[in-house]
Design a protein around this motif. Structure first.
Motif, PDB file in Angstrom:
ATOM      1  N   TYR A 161       0.809  -1.258   0.042  1.00 11.00           N
ATOM      2  CA  TYR A 161       0.134  -0.228   0.010  1.00 11.00           C
ATOM      3  C   TYR A 161       0.886   1.367  -0.035  1.00 11.00           C
ATOM      4  N   ILE A 219     -10.043   1.356  -3.908  1.00  9.11           N
ATOM      5  CA  ILE A 219      -9.523   0.681  -2.533  1.00  9.11           C
ATOM      6  C   ILE A 219      -9.104  -0.611  -3.377  1.00  9.11           C
ATOM      7  N   ALA A 264      -6.568  -4.149  -3.187  1.00 10.64           N
ATOM      8  CA  ALA A 264      -6.533  -5.421  -2.446  1.00 10.64           C
ATOM      9  C   ALA A 264      -5.521  -5.192  -1.344  1.00 10.64           C
ATOM     10  N   TYR A 281      -4.717  -2.420   0.431  1.00 15.50           N
ATOM     11  CA  TYR A 281      -5.095  -1.353   1.149  1.00 15.50           C
ATOM     12  C   TYR A 281      -6.282  -1.953   2.179  1.00 15.50           C
ATOM     13  N   PHE A 282      -7.097  -2.942   1.410  1.00 24.20           N
ATOM     14  CA  PHE A 282      -8.316  -3.403   2.174  1.00 24.20           C
ATOM     15  C   PHE A 282      -7.803  -4.490   3.058  1.00 24.20           C
ATOM     16  N   SER A 297      -5.628  -2.999   5.974  1.00 24.23           N
ATOM     17  CA  SER A 297      -6.529  -2.300   6.975  1.00 24.23           C
ATOM     18  C   SER A 297      -7.343  -3.330   8.141  1.00 24.23           C
ATOM     19  N   HIS A 348     -13.585  -1.157   9.487  1.00 26.38           N
ATOM     20  CA  HIS A 348     -12.533  -1.347   8.303  1.00 26.38           C
ATOM     21  C   HIS A 348     -13.492  -2.242   7.258  1.00 26.38           C
ATOM     22  N   LEU A 349     -13.974  -3.422   7.598  1.00 26.83           N
ATOM     23  CA  LEU A 349     -14.397  -4.208   6.837  1.00 26.83           C
ATOM     24  C   LEU A 349     -15.699  -3.794   6.147  1.00 26.83           C
ATOM     25  N   LYS A 353     -15.194  -0.412   4.063  1.00 26.91           N
ATOM     26  CA  LYS A 353     -14.878  -0.565   2.751  1.00 26.91           C
ATOM     27  C   LYS A 353     -15.738  -1.332   1.680  1.00 26.91           C
ATOM     28  N   VAL A 354     -16.376  -2.502   2.393  1.00 23.65           N
ATOM     29  CA  VAL A 354     -17.349  -3.041   1.252  1.00 23.65           C
ATOM     30  C   VAL A 354     -18.350  -2.140   0.805  1.00 23.65           C
ATOM     31  N   MET A 365     -16.746   0.446  -1.728  1.00 24.92           N
ATOM     32  CA  MET A 365     -16.508  -0.324  -3.095  1.00 24.92           C
ATOM     33  C   MET A 365     -17.650  -0.209  -4.003  1.00 24.92           C
TER      34      MET A 365
END
Length: 257
Positions: A33, A131, A133, A135-136, A139, A246-247, A250-251, A254
């Motif tokens: 990242y 975002i 992969a 970075y995801f 995090s 974060h999960l 970010k989902v 996206m």
């Protein structure tokens, strides 16, 4: 005393084995990242110094391993001293309490894209990068787990220990006043947020009231929840909260980026 140290050290090292995969994956993806979001001349200079892109990722992985191992082991002694070690098992009743809060905080994080993205051009430009992969994953692994070890388990624990040594030295760990843990949580959250100011200054090139508010909201206010869950329920719930925010955020993001 020697027996206590050896027993506690063995417990710390044994439990760290659960953390190790997060440290390795988090370190590698943080490196990836960093490469994605750094100036090309900076990356070229780093690769020239280290020899290869893979060596650069190796360095970030080793750093993550060393930092997390140190903070976990030393933090284990600290947290044990002040009575903050809880069972590492998850309890359904606690998850039922914190999951709705995690969802709300994640939605606030998502709102940053719609609100601050409209008010601050640099924020919108950063979201436009998408975002990746790396970075995801970083995090979730580094942000959700390793940061909690460093900032809650170690740093917040250390502040609480210092306050105990000043104000409650003669008290048993089960008699430590609750205000000490609350104060340690506030200080740790404030320091964590303030620690982002140099990077914020570099990113925006300026610090305005709105940018300052955003910095302390996303980094400080959220941290207060993680610290509360750590001292009430255990470090695994602070990790769950951090990772979960974060999960979920970010989902959702996206779908718009």
């Amino acid at each position: 005393m020697k027996e206590y140290v050896m027993i506690t050290l063995k417990k710390a090292l044994r439990t760290y084995l659960v953390i190790l995969p997060f440290a390795i994956i988090g370190g590698i993806t943080v490196g990836m990242y960093t490469v994605e979001h750094s100036a090309q001349e900076v990356i070229d200079a780093a690769i020239a110094q280290l020899g290869s892109y893979q060596a650069l990722l190796g360095v970030t992985m080793i750093q993550s391993f060393v930092y997390s191992l140190f903070c976990w082991v030393i933090g284990y002694f600290i947290v044990d001293r002040i009575g903050l070690i809880k069972s590492f098992r998850f309890e359904k009743a606690v998850l039922v309490k914190i999951c709705p809060v995690i969802i709300v905080l994640a939605l606030i994080f998502v709102a940053d894209y719609f609100v601050m993205g409209r008010l601050i051009p640099e924020v919108a430009a950063d979201y436009e990068k998408g975002i990746s992969a790396a970075y995801f994953i970083s995090s979730l692994t580094y942000g959700g787990v390793i940061e909690e070890i460093m900032l809650r388990w170690f740093f917040m624990g250390l502040i609480a220990l210092i306050l105990v040594m000043i104000f409650a030295r003669k008290k048993d760990k089960n008699e430590i006043p609750n205000w000490i843990f609350i104060m340690a949580n506030v200080i740790a959250a404030f320091v964590f947020a303030a620690g982002h100011l140099p990077a914020t200054q570099m990113f925006f090139g300026r610090i305005t009231g709105l940018i300052l508010f955003r910095c302390f909201l996303l980094n400080g206010v959220f941290a207060l929840f993680f610290g509360r869950w750590f001292r009430k329920y255990g470090i695994q719930y602070a990790m769950t909260g951090h990772l979960g925010i974060h999960l979920i955020s970010k989902v959702i993001l996206m779908c718009f980026l």
